[in-house]
Design an enzyme around this catalytic site. Sequence first.
Site, PDB file in Angstrom:
ATOM      1  N   GLY A  90       0.910  -1.261   0.063  1.00 57.29           N
ATOM      2  CA  GLY A  90       0.040  -0.104   0.032  1.00 57.29           C
ATOM      3  C   GLY A  90       0.654   1.185   0.040  1.00 57.29           C
ATOM      4  N   SER A  91       0.348   2.380   0.610  1.00 55.93           N
ATOM      5  CA  SER A  91       0.791   3.767   0.417  1.00 55.93           C
ATOM      6  C   SER A  91       2.258   3.836   0.769  1.00 55.93           C
ATOM      7  CB  SER A  91      -0.246   4.651   1.391  1.00 55.93           C
ATOM      8  OG  SER A  91      -1.364   4.442   0.801  1.00 55.93           O
TER       9      SER A  91
END
Lengths: 574, 393
Positions: free
Chosen positions: A300-301
């Site tokens: 993810g981020s």
Amino acid sequence: MAVDRDDVLIRGAAAHMVSGAGVRAPLGRGEAASGAPRRRAEAAVYGVLFSAFMVVVAQLLVLAVGRRTDIALAISEPVAATSFSRPDIVDRNGRLLATDLEAPSIFADPGVVLDRDEVVEKLSTVLPDLNASELLRALSDKSRRFVWVRRGVSPGIAQRVHDLGLPGVSFRYELKRAYPGGKMAGHALGYVDVDNRGVAGIEKYIDDKVGVDPVHSAVLSNRPPVRLSLDIGVQHALEDELDDAMRRYHPEGAAGVVLNIKTGEILASSSLPRVDPTWPAQTLNDKRVDRMMGGTYELGSVFKALTLAMALDEGLVKPDTVLDVTKPLEAGRFTVTDMHPSRRPLTVTEVFTHSSNVGAGMLALQAGPEKFRDFLQKAGLLDPLQTEAGAVASPQVPQRWNRVTTITASFGHGIAVAPLQFAAAAATIFNGGKTVHPTFLRKFDAGTADGKPLISAATSRQMAELMRANVIDKDGTGRKADVPGYRVGGKTGTADIASKGGYTSNAVISSFLGAFPTDDPQYLTFVMLFEPKGIADTKGNRTGGTNAAPVTGELIARVAAQLGVAPQLDVVRQ
Amino acid sequence: MKLSRADRSLLAEWSFTIDRSLLIALVSLVVIGVVLSAAASPAVALKKGLPAYYFVERHIFFAALGTVLMIVISFFSPAGVRRLAAGLFLAAVAGMIAVRFSGAEINGAQRWLNIGSYSLQPSEFAKPAFIVIIAWLFGEASSRSDMPALPFGLALWAFFAGLLVAQPDVGQTVLISSTAGLLYLLAGLPAVGAGLLVIVGSGGMWLAYEYFPHVQSRFLKYFGSAPLESSQAGRAIQSFAEGGLFGRGPGEGTIKSILPDAHTDYIFAVIGEEYGAIACVALLGVFAFITIRAMRRAAGEPNAADRLAIQGLALVFALQSLINMGVNIGLLPPKGMTLPFISAGGSSMLALSITAGMLLALSRRRPDPQRLKKPRWIPAIDEVQIAGQTPKS
């Protein structure tokens, strides 16, 4: 020589004068005529015999009191089962992580056992989990003279078996691996088999690269201990904080690593639930997999740190370049949106602190699929990684790099890597831009990154500032990771977990990538929570900023001083 | 039974002239051998599917027979010993030749002659006989020149060595050749000959290495270019380490159930593992005592043939025990040689009893006119008298 002969003649003459007043005594039949050579020959023969006896005595004593491992090495096949003596494992400060202990092993001699039913029955009272039928079968073969009953028992058990007074049941002292830290760093340490041979983790590395010695009895290794990069203090703090996180956020699992970003030394690495090196069967349980190395995840981020570093280093944007992130990004049949879409264009710094998927996607597209892929390649994220604790699970990478995969990879989806491999790549971004190879061994050379350059030192500095901004800005996602005085910077990540046919929206991996002190980054932390639950404290949120970030803050508060990072309380809000 | 010095009977004379220390040492060695056989051989017997005490019973039988034989022979006069040796040698050589045609092959060598249910190894019996005969020939050669004793002796030596090599039995050849070579030196015969013997001996060793594959393989194993593991020799060495100084304790050893020759050639390793290095050194001490005692007796023997025979028998006894122990502790490459009186084996036991009997017979105190006339030690003052400085009275 001549003098000797004269002397003998004179002596002989004297003898005859005394014995027979000059009359030569008749030589007895068979009496040797030549006295001197004979005497010399006798002396020589006696000398040789005496030396031979002494040599035998000396060799006997050497064999009896000499070092047994030497002899054991010379003869590789043993009298009874061979086990192996292993060097100790210590942490970076020499504190013990694994050692060999002498432990009694119980065996039976079927040729001596009188009543095998009685033996099995009585042994079962002390060893309730004994396989009785198997032992009975083994004992019924009288031609076998050696049957293991149980290896490496405690002295108390051995005493109780001894007290049973069973003829034919005896003991042999063997080496047994012991881990004073219990489950501490269990995944990294690995485990050994019943013969004390390394099977997994650092223990296997010791067998393959350091060396172990075959022994016939409990002979401790005299090899120097294997010094790991791990620090017991940091390792304990990490495991303790992760335990705490498990209680607070009720995730399925948690994992964390503390890395020296310049040397690649792993100071602590843990994955919960932990494994006990003395119970290797635990590693077969899927839930106890080493999440740091043994599994790959879409992270993810946190991946945006890499995307941004590339964009800045390529000169595509500056931190204050404005990007229009108000509209969703079209990617094939998907539409990429932000969790909290911004109603105004954001600067690159804000893209990072607001963790905008659209912004990251735009940056990756600006560079193009080729360049982005090459960057990840150079960062070491696309190739299998090997460490002393074993191979890291191979990264799962998009087969074709097109618009869609480039956009998703820019915010950490569609590409799954082992967290340790990601942490090592992230270290590059903060250490001045040189790649590092993560290692479990203590490095004694100067702590400078000497890998291939990935980004410039200036970009690296900019990234550290961005990370710091994300923690101190009033709408930064990483605010809960801040620790007064230690200049923590970091990036949050909240990844949807891929499952059959798509992503489940109610299960996430939340994580926090931290670095400190950001004015001169030394250490990196990466904390992950697998499927955390929303709780009252987080107002039901499960994002990295609400759980992984505070765990990281508490972790850094505990370990920064141990790692020699001095607090600067006057620059709390720089 | 108390015997009077005035009693001139055979038994009384024997009891006063026999070297009692030597006799006691030899008999205790036989007793130790029986005890150790009981420790080492049941494991081997069980492994071979024989009754547990098969080898122990045989050992006791041969030990008893051997002790009787030893005592009987110890009554012999030196001339009687030589006659016995001559007869025994002829019979043994006949046996060795017969072995060539009818002998059973064990471990790649023809050494054994089957008589009824027992198998006999004639070369074992030829050993003491050969030593006594060659001692007599060398003794004659050193003291008189009217008889071609030396050529006879060398020819006999070559003949006997040839028979042994033909079996092939390289270990025994080395043993009897070293003994005969040392006897040649002890006889005070020309040093040039000794040099020649060394050359012939080395040549023989080289030929053995070249032409006998088993000699070559054992030699290579010993000097490390071939693997040592799992060999009997390797495990024997290991058992001394397992035993340490005090041993694992009687019956606690494991090597005896692994080595097929634990009761014969490798019994010393069993002793090392169960009773420890100190017991091994003590046993070595008994062998050394017997050797030294016999050598000291020999030193006072005026007759060259008798002196050389005692020295030769003591040497063959000492060398055989040294070679066996040397093999066990890894100092020498493996060769089939028993530990005197300790190892199992009927032929070896009886032949060694004959050796010991001859040793006892020859070392008995005998009236010696030379010894009665001459002072035992020539005082240094004699030299002073020679120099013409007669002390004033």
